[in-house]
Design a protein around this motif. Sequence first.
Motif, mmCIF file in Angstrom:
data_model
loop_
_atom_site.group_PDB
_atom_site.id
_atom_site.type_symbol
_atom_site.label_atom_id
_atom_site.label_comp_id
_atom_site.label_asym_id
_atom_site.label_seq_id
_atom_site.Cartn_x
_atom_site.Cartn_y
_atom_site.Cartn_z
ATOM 1 N N CYS A 185 1.185 -1.157 -0.263
ATOM 2 C CA CYS A 185 -0.244 -0.185 -0.451
ATOM 3 C C CYS A 185 0.815 1.265 0.336
ATOM 4 C CB CYS A 185 -1.044 -0.536 0.998
ATOM 5 S SG CYS A 185 -1.560 1.382 1.235
ATOM 6 N N THR A 186 1.096 2.014 -1.462
ATOM 7 C CA THR A 186 1.881 3.386 -1.462
ATOM 8 C C THR A 186 1.054 3.922 -0.833
ATOM 9 O OG1 THR A 186 1.019 3.602 -3.445
ATOM 10 C CG2 THR A 186 2.881 1.617 -3.134
ATOM 11 N N GLN A 187 -0.253 4.494 -0.832
ATOM 12 C CA GLN A 187 -0.438 5.856 -0.413
ATOM 13 C C GLN A 187 -1.492 5.766 0.225
ATOM 14 O OE1 GLN A 187 -0.177 8.917 -3.210
ATOM 15 N NE2 GLN A 187 -2.293 9.111 -3.084
ATOM 16 N N VAL A 188 -2.687 6.249 1.565
ATOM 17 C CA VAL A 188 -3.410 6.515 1.601
ATOM 18 C C VAL A 188 -3.638 7.912 0.996
ATOM 19 C CG1 VAL A 188 -4.570 7.175 3.918
ATOM 20 C CG2 VAL A 188 -3.482 5.277 3.956
ATOM 21 N N THR A 189 -5.349 8.253 0.519
ATOM 22 C CA THR A 189 -5.986 8.883 0.293
ATOM 23 C C THR A 189 -7.206 9.297 0.857
ATOM 24 O OG1 THR A 189 -5.401 8.399 -2.672
ATOM 25 C CG2 THR A 189 -6.908 10.306 -1.994
ATOM 26 N N LEU A 190 -6.637 10.581 1.694
ATOM 27 C CA LEU A 190 -7.149 11.554 2.412
ATOM 28 C C LEU A 190 -8.306 12.935 1.850
ATOM 29 C CD1 LEU A 190 -4.947 12.417 4.999
ATOM 30 C CD2 LEU A 190 -5.755 10.213 4.975
ATOM 31 N N SER A 191 -9.746 12.973 2.746
ATOM 32 C CA SER A 191 -10.196 14.017 1.641
ATOM 33 C C SER A 191 -9.625 15.532 1.176
ATOM 34 C CB SER A 191 -11.161 14.096 2.354
ATOM 35 O OG SER A 191 -11.479 14.447 3.750
ATOM 36 N N SER A 192 -8.365 15.651 2.054
ATOM 37 C CA SER A 192 -7.985 16.307 1.993
ATOM 38 C C SER A 192 -6.556 17.024 1.888
ATOM 39 C CB SER A 192 -8.311 17.572 3.372
ATOM 40 O OG SER A 192 -7.388 17.369 4.378
ATOM 41 N N GLY A 193 -6.522 15.536 0.979
ATOM 42 C CA GLY A 193 -4.239 15.496 0.867
ATOM 43 C C GLY A 193 -4.248 13.594 0.428
ATOM 44 N N SER A 194 -3.432 13.508 1.147
ATOM 45 C CA SER A 194 -2.491 12.249 0.937
ATOM 46 C C SER A 194 -1.647 12.213 1.481
ATOM 47 C CB SER A 194 -2.101 11.807 -0.360
ATOM 48 O OG SER A 194 -1.268 12.014 -1.154
ATOM 49 N N LEU A 195 -1.186 10.654 1.515
ATOM 50 C CA LEU A 195 0.429 10.186 2.884
ATOM 51 C C LEU A 195 0.466 9.114 2.429
ATOM 52 C CD1 LEU A 195 1.243 11.000 5.838
ATOM 53 C CD2 LEU A 195 -0.568 8.640 6.426
ATOM 54 N N ASP A 196 2.131 9.610 2.262
ATOM 55 C CA ASP A 196 2.338 8.450 1.773
ATOM 56 C C ASP A 196 3.462 7.427 2.580
ATOM 57 O OD1 ASP A 196 4.877 6.916 0.074
ATOM 58 O OD2 ASP A 196 6.089 8.212 0.327
ATOM 59 N N THR A 197 2.695 5.871 2.323
ATOM 60 C CA THR A 197 3.044 5.096 3.507
ATOM 61 C C THR A 197 3.847 3.994 2.811
ATOM 62 O OG1 THR A 197 1.093 3.961 2.462
ATOM 63 C CG2 THR A 197 1.159 5.311 3.683
ATOM 64 N N ALA A 198 4.476 3.702 1.269
ATOM 65 C CA ALA A 198 6.006 2.666 0.448
ATOM 66 C C ALA A 198 6.132 2.039 2.016
ATOM 67 C CB ALA A 198 6.238 3.614 -0.112
#
Length: 384
Positions: A185-198
């Motif tokens: 899982c490389t990314q968590v998409t949020l309602s106001s942006g994203s978080l790199d989770t690689a």
Amino acid sequence: MKKPVVVIGGGIVGLSTCFEFQDAGHEVTLIDPEPISGATHHAGGMLAPIAEVQFRQPELVPLMKESARIYPDLIARVSRYTDLPTGYRTEGTLVVGADRADARHIADLVDYLEREDLPVDVLSTRQARALEPALSPRIAKAIGIPGDHQLQPRLYARAVLDAVRARGARIIQDTVVALEGASPCTQVTLSSGSLDTAGSIVVLAAGLGAAKIPGWYAGANPLQLRPVYGDMVWVRMPAGMDCLVSKVVRGFVENRPVYIIPRNDGTVTIGATSREDQPHSSTGGIHDLLRDAIRLVPGLEETEFVEATCGARPGTPDDLPYLGWAGSNLVVSTGYFRHGILLSALGARTAVDLVAGRELAQGLEACDPFRHAPATAHSTPSTA
Ligand SMILES: Cc1cc2nc3c(=O)[nH]c(=O)nc-3n(C[C@H](O)[C@H](O)[C@H](O)COP(=O)(O)OP(=O)(O)OC[C@H]3O[C@@H](n4cnc5c(N)ncnc54)[C@H](O)[C@@H]3O)c2cc1C
């Protein structure tokens, strides 16, 4: 260096998971738009592997027993990082029946518990009333279950959140709308942006909300979560009066279940309804709950009404949680249904054990997150 961990969902399962990962030396990020707003906010908080034993659910019973066993240690560790109360009480549980048919139901429960070698005290109704004088003199049967405890879920969850924050967790108050892949899982998409989770571990612990987060599976969603609604009524003892009961009283009244949970702050929580339609409390349902509770403990009629709420349990088709790896860095931990407060301790420890590659105390085959998936569904590799 241990991998950072991103936990999606700040109910009791996600919060306990954050705490256990911190204990294991991981940096933790928690994402939830409004922590403690889901089922945890509405729950009774009975830690009751014996009284709530589920007939014909042999896979669930060992999970409940193991979680009850490790709970006191988790509460003690949480309490080292916060002064907030948890409402944890160990007085035990009484199970009582209102009439002869309810007494037969309890006799069946005793047979089952004795066959399974689970601890139960068979009491005369006189003995039960000596333990809890506020019980109605008209109850037909009673048993004691000394090992079934309780806590106050709202308080306990706030205490765990406080502890997690005190230990340096990053808390993002936002909604996860999608995950980018599962292996990894490389990314968590949020309602106001994203978080790199690689380079991180991601734990999907969003209760019912987990079924609405796409991107980590191919085909149809493997999580078959459904809301199972339940009402809770809060009443308060009149000023200066001790609580009517000291133990949790679980009752059957004309075959309807009801439970009465005394709290340290002089309030009493009454619950037990369960339905799959109507996401709101009905006046008739609340009336039935109060009528049945008053039949078992008549003094409840004199209490002050505080609040009635309706919460949604995250139900699964077989009543077992979804707990296990769903990809190379994605763990799913949801679907705890009626027992999520109790099972949160085990769910949190299991997530840490999975990531550490430790042998699990409990087999998890029955909890596979993909067990209800349509044949086409499987975890999806990252598209990034
Ligand atoms: C009336 C009632 C009584 C109960 N009594 C008991 C009991 O006595 N004992 C017991 O063991 N269990 C009990 N339960 C069951 C228990 O409450 C649940 O199983 C447990 O709270 C589930 O916890 P959870 O953390 O998985 O989910 P929740 O508490 O629902 O938390 C999920 C969290 O995820 C967040 N979230 C959702 N979607 C997203 C998203 N897209 N992005 C980010 N965050 C998201 C939500 O905001 C929420 O804070 C009861 C439940 C009810 C309703």
